[in-house]
Design a protein around this motif. Structure first.
Motif, PDB file in Angstrom:
ATOM      1  N   ALA A 184      23.766 -45.075 -24.885  1.00 53.21           N
ATOM      2  CA  ALA A 184      24.130 -46.192 -25.764  1.00 53.21           C
ATOM      3  C   ALA A 184      23.884 -45.806 -27.230  1.00 53.21           C
ATOM      4  CB  ALA A 184      23.329 -47.441 -25.396  1.00 53.21           C
ATOM      5  N   ASP A 185      22.750 -45.134 -27.494  1.00 57.93           N
ATOM      6  CA  ASP A 185      22.441 -44.726 -28.873  1.00 57.93           C
ATOM      7  C   ASP A 185      23.483 -43.736 -29.398  1.00 57.93           C
ATOM      8  OD1 ASP A 185      20.146 -46.213 -28.599  1.00 57.93           O
ATOM      9  OD2 ASP A 185      18.872 -44.495 -28.134  1.00 57.93           O
ATOM     10  N   GLY A 186      23.905 -42.816 -28.549  1.00 60.21           N
ATOM     11  CA  GLY A 186      24.888 -41.807 -28.959  1.00 60.21           C
ATOM     12  C   GLY A 186      26.224 -42.437 -29.329  1.00 60.21           C
ATOM     13  N   LEU A 187      26.659 -43.409 -28.518  1.00 60.99           N
ATOM     14  CA  LEU A 187      27.938 -44.076 -28.795  1.00 60.99           C
ATOM     15  C   LEU A 187      27.835 -44.904 -30.081  1.00 60.99           C
ATOM     16  CD1 LEU A 187      28.768 -45.265 -25.159  1.00 60.99           C
ATOM     17  CD2 LEU A 187      29.796 -43.356 -26.381  1.00 60.99           C
ATOM     18  N   LEU A 188      26.711 -45.596 -30.207  1.00 61.08           N
ATOM     19  CA  LEU A 188      26.476 -46.428 -31.384  1.00 61.08           C
ATOM     20  C   LEU A 188      26.511 -45.577 -32.660  1.00 61.08           C
ATOM     21  CD1 LEU A 188      25.508 -49.340 -32.163  1.00 61.08           C
ATOM     22  CD2 LEU A 188      23.192 -48.396 -32.152  1.00 61.08           C
ATOM     23  N   ASP A 189      25.791 -44.453 -32.640  1.00 61.60           N
ATOM     24  CA  ASP A 189      25.750 -43.588 -33.824  1.00 61.60           C
ATOM     25  C   ASP A 189      27.133 -43.017 -34.140  1.00 61.60           C
ATOM     26  OD1 ASP A 189      23.101 -44.086 -34.085  1.00 61.60           O
ATOM     27  OD2 ASP A 189      22.400 -42.152 -33.327  1.00 61.60           O
ATOM     28  N   ARG A 207      30.020 -55.570 -25.049  1.00 62.97           N
ATOM     29  CA  ARG A 207      29.261 -56.501 -25.896  1.00 62.97           C
ATOM     30  C   ARG A 207      27.933 -55.872 -26.321  1.00 62.97           C
ATOM     31  NH1 ARG A 207      32.669 -60.185 -28.013  1.00 62.97           N
ATOM     32  NH2 ARG A 207      33.664 -61.462 -26.434  1.00 62.97           N
ATOM     33  N   GLY A 208      27.359 -55.056 -25.441  1.00 58.27           N
ATOM     34  CA  GLY A 208      26.105 -54.377 -25.780  1.00 58.27           C
ATOM     35  C   GLY A 208      26.276 -53.510 -27.016  1.00 58.27           C
ATOM     36  N   LEU A 209      27.397 -52.803 -27.095  1.00 61.34           N
ATOM     37  CA  LEU A 209      27.669 -51.942 -28.260  1.00 61.34           C
ATOM     38  C   LEU A 209      27.999 -52.778 -29.490  1.00 61.34           C
ATOM     39  CD1 LEU A 209      30.020 -48.937 -27.362  1.00 61.34           C
ATOM     40  CD2 LEU A 209      27.718 -48.852 -28.341  1.00 61.34           C
ATOM     41  N   GLU A 210      28.837 -53.795 -29.288  1.00 61.19           N
ATOM     42  CA  GLU A 210      29.253 -54.641 -30.423  1.00 61.19           C
ATOM     43  C   GLU A 210      28.039 -55.258 -31.096  1.00 61.19           C
ATOM     44  OE1 GLU A 210      32.042 -57.728 -29.391  1.00 61.19           O
ATOM     45  OE2 GLU A 210      33.257 -56.336 -28.241  1.00 61.19           O
ATOM     46  N   CYS A 211      27.149 -55.795 -30.265  1.00 58.02           N
ATOM     47  CA  CYS A 211      25.988 -56.494 -30.785  1.00 58.02           C
ATOM     48  C   CYS A 211      25.107 -55.539 -31.602  1.00 58.02           C
ATOM     49  CB  CYS A 211      25.240 -57.076 -29.602  1.00 58.02           C
ATOM     50  SG  CYS A 211      23.858 -58.045 -30.100  1.00 58.02           S
ATOM     51  N   ARG A 212      24.911 -54.337 -31.082  1.00 56.15           N
ATOM     52  CA  ARG A 212      24.054 -53.384 -31.795  1.00 56.15           C
ATOM     53  C   ARG A 212      24.723 -52.877 -33.077  1.00 56.15           C
ATOM     54  NH1 ARG A 212      21.319 -49.010 -28.081  1.00 56.15           N
ATOM     55  NH2 ARG A 212      20.377 -48.579 -30.106  1.00 56.15           N
ATOM     56  N   LEU A 213      26.060 -52.755 -33.063  1.00 58.01           N
ATOM     57  CA  LEU A 213      26.749 -52.341 -34.298  1.00 58.01           C
ATOM     58  C   LEU A 213      26.493 -53.352 -35.407  1.00 58.01           C
ATOM     59  CD1 LEU A 213      30.251 -51.029 -33.121  1.00 58.01           C
ATOM     60  CD2 LEU A 213      28.627 -49.784 -34.562  1.00 58.01           C
ATOM     61  N   VAL A 214      26.584 -54.631 -35.052  1.00 58.35           N
ATOM     62  CA  VAL A 214      26.379 -55.681 -36.055  1.00 58.35           C
ATOM     63  C   VAL A 214      24.917 -55.721 -36.492  1.00 58.35           C
ATOM     64  CG1 VAL A 214      26.411 -58.182 -36.415  1.00 58.35           C
ATOM     65  CG2 VAL A 214      28.314 -57.066 -35.224  1.00 58.35           C
ATOM     66  N   LEU A 215      23.992 -55.791 -35.521  1.00 57.05           N
ATOM     67  CA  LEU A 215      22.594 -56.057 -35.862  1.00 57.05           C
ATOM     68  C   LEU A 215      21.860 -54.835 -36.407  1.00 57.05           C
ATOM     69  CD1 LEU A 215      21.492 -58.373 -32.901  1.00 57.05           C
ATOM     70  CD2 LEU A 215      22.345 -59.010 -35.150  1.00 57.05           C
ATOM     71  N   GLU A 216      22.153 -53.660 -35.850  1.00 57.79           N
ATOM     72  CA  GLU A 216      21.381 -52.473 -36.249  1.00 57.79           C
ATOM     73  C   GLU A 216      22.087 -51.662 -37.323  1.00 57.79           C
ATOM     74  OE1 GLU A 216      20.115 -50.149 -32.815  1.00 57.79           O
ATOM     75  OE2 GLU A 216      19.937 -52.011 -31.668  1.00 57.79           O
ATOM     76  N   LYS A 217      23.425 -51.716 -37.357  1.00 58.14           N
ATOM     77  CA  LYS A 217      24.161 -50.868 -38.310  1.00 58.14           C
ATOM     78  C   LYS A 217      24.866 -51.681 -39.393  1.00 58.14           C
ATOM     79  CE  LYS A 217      23.348 -47.120 -35.775  1.00 58.14           C
ATOM     80  NZ  LYS A 217      22.499 -46.013 -36.243  1.00 58.14           N
ATOM     81  N   ASP A 218      24.809 -53.004 -39.281  1.00 62.77           N
ATOM     82  CA  ASP A 218      25.443 -53.876 -40.263  1.00 62.77           C
ATOM     83  C   ASP A 218      26.957 -53.637 -40.338  1.00 62.77           C
ATOM     84  OD1 ASP A 218      25.208 -55.939 -42.019  1.00 62.77           O
ATOM     85  OD2 ASP A 218      24.757 -54.683 -43.769  1.00 62.77           O
ATOM     86  N   VAL A 219      27.552 -53.291 -39.198  1.00 66.30           N
ATOM     87  CA  VAL A 219      28.984 -52.997 -39.152  1.00 66.30           C
ATOM     88  C   VAL A 219      29.708 -54.201 -38.532  1.00 66.30           C
ATOM     89  CG1 VAL A 219      30.732 -51.563 -37.994  1.00 66.30           C
ATOM     90  CG2 VAL A 219      28.688 -50.497 -38.967  1.00 66.30           C
ATOM     91  N   PRO A 220      30.682 -54.794 -39.244  1.00 61.96           N
ATOM     92  CA  PRO A 220      31.438 -55.905 -38.651  1.00 61.96           C
ATOM     93  C   PRO A 220      32.271 -55.429 -37.455  1.00 61.96           C
ATOM     94  CG  PRO A 220      31.880 -55.695 -41.012  1.00 61.96           C
ATOM     95  CD  PRO A 220      31.139 -54.473 -40.600  1.00 61.96           C
ATOM     96  N   VAL A 221      32.410 -56.268 -36.444  1.00 61.88           N
ATOM     97  CA  VAL A 221      33.237 -55.904 -35.282  1.00 61.88           C
ATOM     98  C   VAL A 221      34.266 -56.994 -35.022  1.00 61.88           C
ATOM     99  CG1 VAL A 221      31.458 -54.513 -34.146  1.00 61.88           C
ATOM    100  CG2 VAL A 221      31.659 -56.941 -33.593  1.00 61.88           C
ATOM    101  N   SER A 222      35.314 -56.583 -34.320  1.00 67.91           N
ATOM    102  CA  SER A 222      36.373 -57.500 -33.976  1.00 67.91           C
ATOM    103  C   SER A 222      36.909 -57.062 -32.613  1.00 67.91           C
ATOM    104  CB  SER A 222      37.429 -57.372 -35.074  1.00 67.91           C
ATOM    105  OG  SER A 222      38.354 -58.375 -35.028  1.00 67.91           O
ATOM    106  N   ARG A 223      37.618 -57.934 -31.915  1.00 69.81           N
ATOM    107  CA  ARG A 223      38.193 -57.578 -30.606  1.00 69.81           C
ATOM    108  C   ARG A 223      39.651 -57.985 -30.577  1.00 69.81           C
ATOM    109  NH1 ARG A 223      34.528 -56.855 -26.143  1.00 69.81           N
ATOM    110  NH2 ARG A 223      35.926 -57.560 -24.507  1.00 69.81           N
TER     111      ARG A 223
END
Ligand code: ADP
Ligand code: MG
Length: 463
Positions: free
Chosen positions: A173-178, A209-225
């Protein structure tokens, strides 16, 4: 130093039989779930004993990944090669032809972010287990978030037992997020979004959703679907940028689009063309998708084609991970039978797999099905390849499927998640790594390996 585990004991298997409730509740707590056909949330198939492997095998699968990343990056930037090698498949396979038609008339210079999972099966060669590549998964390389949680569940279930310290860490999960965050960063607009492109009625939502949530909360990256159809009909190009709703799109991350069934409207192909003609980083790009077809996997086993992209020790290591491939019309020899590969494979149907240029599971032909299909294929034989079947020694596993415990002989495959990021004008990639894995195990009687299709279950590795 701890010594390697060589096998599980009878008491390990007996103990695992009693872990069903814990495993189910862990799965529900940590999103190792999917929607069922009736829209209920149910646990994914999961193991309750880890798969015992060899450290050198796991390490080689991991170390092969950056080599494969570089190889496929180079292949996907060589359009002339792709056009030549896929010319015959393009004539007989409308899906390949449609992908080619989405390439931008004038290629847009932009970063290339390649995210994948390289699935390998273990094959005993002398005293070691050698990874043999099954295939490179691209859009269909899902379940990274869930797989990391399966590893955590095994650590929890085996806490305080000798097995715990032998589990191989899984930070997929960390690898994909980064990887996604790095793509967003090189795009260079903090307000632009990472767009998850999903199939309508997606059942594997929770992993995403696990990735989306971490992108927003940990990386401050907006997401959309969006689905492909929504993006194709509502997406707009403005001054070279892709917009969906009120969002500029930095990265389009595909979790749909690997199969013709995902393109049931013209708007779906329009979505691909929009992205290709925009500044948005496409994960994958159309060229990357073409480079990851089974046809290209087959041609790269020809040393002349492989050496066009990689040479030396790297090429030799890749070659050790290849099994035999053939076109149906090739002349080959196999176990003393000489002739057209289609006929040889039908004669030795247990030793071959017949594959169309698809990903996503459920498309391949094995055994009697292979013989029947080979009998039906006419002029469209370039829409398929033949691959040597990898035979591995079955081992015992205990797993939870639909809340029922199964105990029996299984085979397995291990894929490390790979990330490669290249920025135009730079000599070296910004990123090229393997991080975290999907260990997928299945009953020895199953040919196919899809988790969401119910063929296989999510596993953890111990060495
Ligand atoms: P897909 O792109 O549809 O996932 P794969 O090539 O991964 O297609 O094949 C699906 C599954 O079939 C694999 O996960 C594996 O379990 C099995 N399989 C595919 N190729 C082989 C092979 N050469 N030997 C043994 N099993 C294979
Ligand atoms: Mg696969």
């Amino acid at each position: 130093m701890t010594c390697a585990v060589t096998a599980l004991t009878d008491s390990d298997y007996e103990r695992a039989q009693g872990l069903a409730q814990e495993a189910n509740e862990f799965a529900l707590s940590f999103g190792m779930v999917r929607y069922s056909g009736e829209g209920r949330v149910v646990h994914l198939p999961i193991s309750m004993v880890p798969c015992v492997s060899e450290a050198s095998f796991v390490q080689e699968v991991q170390e092969l990944t950056p080599l494969y990343n570089r190889l496929y990056y180079r292949v996907s930037t060589d359009l002339e090669f792709l056009e030549e090698r896929l010319a015959a498949a393009r004539r007989v396979d409308p899906f390949i032809a449609n992908l080619f038609d989405c390439l931008a008339p004038t290629p847009i210079e932009k970063p290339l972010l390649y995210m994948n999972r390289n699935d390998c099966m273990p094959l005993r060669e002398g005293d070691r287990l050698q990874p043999k590549q099954v295939e490179m998964n691209l859009i269909a390389s899902a379940l990274g978030v869930v797989a990391s949680n399966v590893y955590r569940m095994h650590r929890y279930l085996y806490h305080g037992t000798p097995l715990q310290q032998h589990l191989v860490e899984n930070d997929a999960a960390d690898g994909l997020l980064d990887g996604l965050a790095a793509g967003h960063q090189v795009f260079g607009d903090s307000r632009a979004a990472v767009l998850f492109v999903v199939p309508p009625g997606e059942v594997n939502v929770f992993d995403q959703r696990g990735l989306e949530c971490r992108l927003v909360l940990e990386k401050d990256v907006p997401v959309s679907r969006a689905t492909l159809a929504e993006l194709g009909s509502e997406g707009k190009l403005r001054e070279g940028d892709l917009w969906f709703g009120d969002r500029k799109i930095a990265v389009a991350y595909f979790r749909a689009g690997y199969s013709p069934v995902h393109y049931d409207e013209a708007a779906c192909w329009q979505a691909r063309r929009l992205i290709e003609n925009s500044s948005a980083i496409s994960v994958p790009s159309v060229a990357t998708q073409l480079a990851n077809t089974k046809k290209i996997q087959q041609v790269l086993t020809d040393p002349a084609d492989l050496h066009r992209f990689v040479t030396g020790e790297g090429a030799a290591r890749l070659q050790r991970s290849f099994v035999r491939f053939a076109r149906i019309s090739d002349e080959i020899e196999w176990k003393g039978t000489r002739g057209r590969a289609g006929q040889v494979a039908a004669r030795h149907s247990g030793d071959w797999v017949l594959k169309p240029h698809r990903e996503g599971g459920g498309n391949n032909f094995f055994g009697d099905g292979l013989v029947r299909k080979l009998g039906e294929i006419g002029d469209e034989h370039e829409a398929f390849i033949l691959m040597e079947r990898i035979h591995q020694r079955p081992f015992r596993s205990v797993r939870l499927i639909d809340n029922r415990v199964h105990d029996g002989l299984c085979v397995t495959e291990l894929g490390y998640f790979g990330v490669y990021l290249h920025v135009p004008g730079e000599d070296q990639p910004r990123l090229n790594y393997a991080r975290g894995y999907l260990q997928r195990t299945k009953d020895v009687a199953n040919d196919e390996g899809l988790v969401l299709g119910g063929f296989s279950f999510l596993d953890a590795v111990a060495v």
